[in-house]
Design a protein around this motif. Structure first.
Motif, PDB file in Angstrom:
ATOM      1  N   ARG A   1      -7.608  17.165   1.357  1.00 47.53           N
ATOM      2  CA  ARG A   1      -7.917  17.064  -0.070  1.00 47.53           C
ATOM      3  C   ARG A   1      -8.515  15.713  -0.439  1.00 47.53           C
ATOM      4  NH1 ARG A   1      -5.147  20.970  -3.140  1.00 47.53           N
ATOM      5  NH2 ARG A   1      -5.475  22.952  -2.050  1.00 47.53           N
ATOM      6  N   LYS A   2      -8.147  14.676   0.320  1.00 49.66           N
ATOM      7  CA  LYS A   2      -8.626  13.341  -0.039  1.00 49.66           C
ATOM      8  C   LYS A   2      -8.585  12.435   1.179  1.00 49.66           C
ATOM      9  CE  LYS A   2      -6.051  10.663  -2.702  1.00 49.66           C
ATOM     10  NZ  LYS A   2      -5.386  10.112  -3.923  1.00 49.66           N
ATOM     11  N   ALA A   3      -9.599  11.579   1.333  1.00 50.86           N
ATOM     12  CA  ALA A   3      -9.625  10.555   2.376  1.00 50.86           C
ATOM     13  C   ALA A   3     -10.214   9.297   1.750  1.00 50.86           C
ATOM     14  CB  ALA A   3     -10.457  11.007   3.574  1.00 50.86           C
ATOM     15  N   VAL A   4      -9.353   8.300   1.516  1.00 47.94           N
ATOM     16  CA  VAL A   4      -9.772   7.107   0.781  1.00 47.94           C
ATOM     17  C   VAL A   4      -9.544   5.858   1.630  1.00 47.94           C
ATOM     18  CG1 VAL A   4      -9.417   5.729  -1.292  1.00 47.94           C
ATOM     19  CG2 VAL A   4      -9.161   8.211  -1.404  1.00 47.94           C
ATOM     20  N   PRO A   5     -10.621   5.129   1.997  1.00 45.44           N
ATOM     21  CA  PRO A   5     -10.442   3.853   2.702  1.00 45.44           C
ATOM     22  C   PRO A   5      -9.682   2.867   1.818  1.00 45.44           C
ATOM     23  CG  PRO A   5     -12.724   4.612   2.833  1.00 45.44           C
ATOM     24  CD  PRO A   5     -12.038   5.463   1.807  1.00 45.44           C
ATOM     25  N   MET A   6      -8.773   2.102   2.454  1.00 42.83           N
ATOM     26  CA  MET A   6      -7.986   1.126   1.713  1.00 42.83           C
ATOM     27  C   MET A   6      -8.117  -0.237   2.385  1.00 42.83           C
ATOM     28  SD  MET A   6      -4.633   3.541   0.953  1.00 42.83           S
ATOM     29  CE  MET A   6      -4.014   2.593  -0.441  1.00 42.83           C
ATOM     30  N   GLU A   7      -7.212  -1.134   2.056  1.00 42.08           N
ATOM     31  CA  GLU A   7      -7.282  -2.495   2.569  1.00 42.08           C
ATOM     32  C   GLU A   7      -6.987  -2.569   4.065  1.00 42.08           C
ATOM     33  OE1 GLU A   7      -4.594  -4.853   0.293  1.00 42.08           O
ATOM     34  OE2 GLU A   7      -5.288  -4.052  -1.628  1.00 42.08           O
ATOM     35  N   GLN A   8      -7.584  -3.563   4.728  1.00 45.65           N
ATOM     36  CA  GLN A   8      -7.283  -3.908   6.118  1.00 45.65           C
ATOM     37  C   GLN A   8      -7.420  -2.725   7.077  1.00 45.65           C
ATOM     38  OE1 GLN A   8      -3.377  -5.654   5.810  1.00 45.65           O
ATOM     39  NE2 GLN A   8      -4.144  -7.517   4.861  1.00 45.65           N
ATOM     40  N   GLY A   9      -8.387  -1.866   6.806  1.00 47.87           N
ATOM     41  CA  GLY A   9      -8.675  -0.769   7.723  1.00 47.87           C
ATOM     42  C   GLY A   9      -7.780   0.436   7.591  1.00 47.87           C
TER      43      GLY A   9
ATOM     44  N   LEU B   1       0.831  -1.209   0.000  1.00 44.82           N
ATOM     45  CA  LEU B   1       0.000   0.000   0.000  1.00 44.82           C
ATOM     46  C   LEU B   1       0.862   1.254   0.000  1.00 44.82           C
ATOM     47  CD1 LEU B   1      -2.880  -0.891   2.493  1.00 44.82           C
ATOM     48  CD2 LEU B   1      -2.911  -0.955  -0.007  1.00 44.82           C
ATOM     49  N   HIS B   2       1.935   1.221   0.804  1.00 43.34           N
ATOM     50  CA  HIS B   2       2.807   2.392   0.923  1.00 43.34           C
ATOM     51  C   HIS B   2       3.404   2.779  -0.426  1.00 43.34           C
ATOM     52  CE1 HIS B   2       5.718   5.103   2.915  1.00 43.34           C
ATOM     53  NE2 HIS B   2       6.542   4.692   1.972  1.00 43.34           N
ATOM     54  N   TYR B   3       4.043   1.810  -1.080  1.00 42.68           N
ATOM     55  CA  TYR B   3       4.724   2.134  -2.336  1.00 42.68           C
ATOM     56  C   TYR B   3       3.758   2.231  -3.510  1.00 42.68           C
ATOM     57  CZ  TYR B   3       9.126   1.799   0.076  1.00 42.68           C
ATOM     58  OH  TYR B   3      10.161   2.034   0.953  1.00 42.68           O
ATOM     59  N   GLY B   4       2.620   1.558  -3.411  1.00 39.88           N
ATOM     60  CA  GLY B   4       1.606   1.728  -4.441  1.00 39.88           C
ATOM     61  C   GLY B   4       1.087   3.160  -4.474  1.00 39.88           C
ATOM     62  N   ALA B   5       0.821   3.718  -3.284  1.00 45.09           N
ATOM     63  CA  ALA B   5       0.365   5.104  -3.206  1.00 45.09           C
ATOM     64  C   ALA B   5       1.464   6.068  -3.610  1.00 45.09           C
ATOM     65  CB  ALA B   5      -0.119   5.414  -1.786  1.00 45.09           C
ATOM     66  N   LEU B   6       2.714   5.743  -3.249  1.00 45.81           N
ATOM     67  CA  LEU B   6       3.837   6.613  -3.623  1.00 45.81           C
ATOM     68  C   LEU B   6       3.999   6.672  -5.138  1.00 45.81           C
ATOM     69  CD1 LEU B   6       7.317   6.713  -1.906  1.00 45.81           C
ATOM     70  CD2 LEU B   6       7.115   6.796  -4.383  1.00 45.81           C
ATOM     71  N   LEU B   7       3.978   5.522  -5.788  1.00 49.62           N
ATOM     72  CA  LEU B   7       4.145   5.490  -7.241  1.00 49.62           C
ATOM     73  C   LEU B   7       2.989   6.188  -7.951  1.00 49.62           C
ATOM     74  CD1 LEU B   7       5.517   1.849  -7.689  1.00 49.62           C
ATOM     75  CD2 LEU B   7       6.788   3.998  -7.888  1.00 49.62           C
TER      76      LEU B   7
END
Length: 221
Positions: free
Chosen positions: A203-211, A26-32
């Protein structure tokens, strides 16, 4: 040309950057997804990354001593490391070999040891020298934009660099992957000494995996 600067990090609910299991996907997916031209890190974070995730005994190869050819259409970001004290001497080849970055650029200061500068020159690492005792980040990032055409920089580092980026009014945006855990006392926090109140605009608040939740804030200046 001065690039846009984004602080990106994964944190616990109490803003710790250590002491819990970071979801690296999740960390690097969002970074890329931020499509940065450069990923910025401090020397301490860069060295700890080598010690945690790589075989530090791996020797430098002859091919590591030469700057790789970079295609103009290569979409990967460059890796930019703040290292005025030469902490990464004899270790930069680990970052040169990373598959997700296409080049390594080092930010140094006037007091950077000359033997470290020789190490950079001999191995064809581009470097930007700004600042007296410490790196002048604002000036260095401006030169990064002018020399290398970088229009967006994402900082993926610890509290020391985060503090400077906010305290000196350099950061434009803060991107956080918030994990549903409280790390507790004794863990490094996202910021340590920013020097005062800093107003943010969500600017953005997006729910992601595993809470987890991805929060993006604009820094009001």
């Amino acid at each position: 040309m001065y690039p846009e600067v984004i602080i990106h990090n994964s944190v616990s609910l109490d803003h710790a950057v250590r002491g819990f299991d970071v979801d690296l996907g999740l960390h690097y997916g969002a970074l890329l997804a931020l499509e940065a031209g450069a990923v910025l890190a401090g020397s301490a974070t860069a060295k700890s990354g080598i010690e945690l995730f790589m075989d530090i005994t791996q020797p430098e190869e002859e091919s590591d001593r030469h700057r790789p050819e970079v295609r103009p259409d290569d979409p990967r970001p460059v890796c930019v490391i703040v290292d005025s004290r030469g902490v990464l001497k004899n270790l930069l080849h680990f970052y040169r070999n990373m598959e997700h970055t296409k080049d390594v650029i080092v930010l140094v200061s006037e007091t950077t040891p000359e033997d470290y500068l020789d190490y950079l020159r001999e191995r064809e690492y581009p470097f930007i020298r700004r600042g007296a005792e410490r790196v002048d980040l604002r000036g260095a990032l401006r030169e990064l934009g002018e020399r290398f055409g970088i229009t967006r920089v994402v900082s993926d580092s610890g509290p020391d660099l985060n503090d400077v980026l906010v305290r000196e009014g350099i950061a434009d945006t803060i991107s956080l992957i918030v994990h549903p855990v409280v790390a507790g006392e004794g863990e490094k926090k996202l910021f340590g000494r920013v020097g005062g109140r800093v107003a943010l605009e969500l600017r953005k608040a997006v729910p992601m995996e595993q809470g987890t939740v991805h929060l993006v804030y604009a820094v009001k200046k």
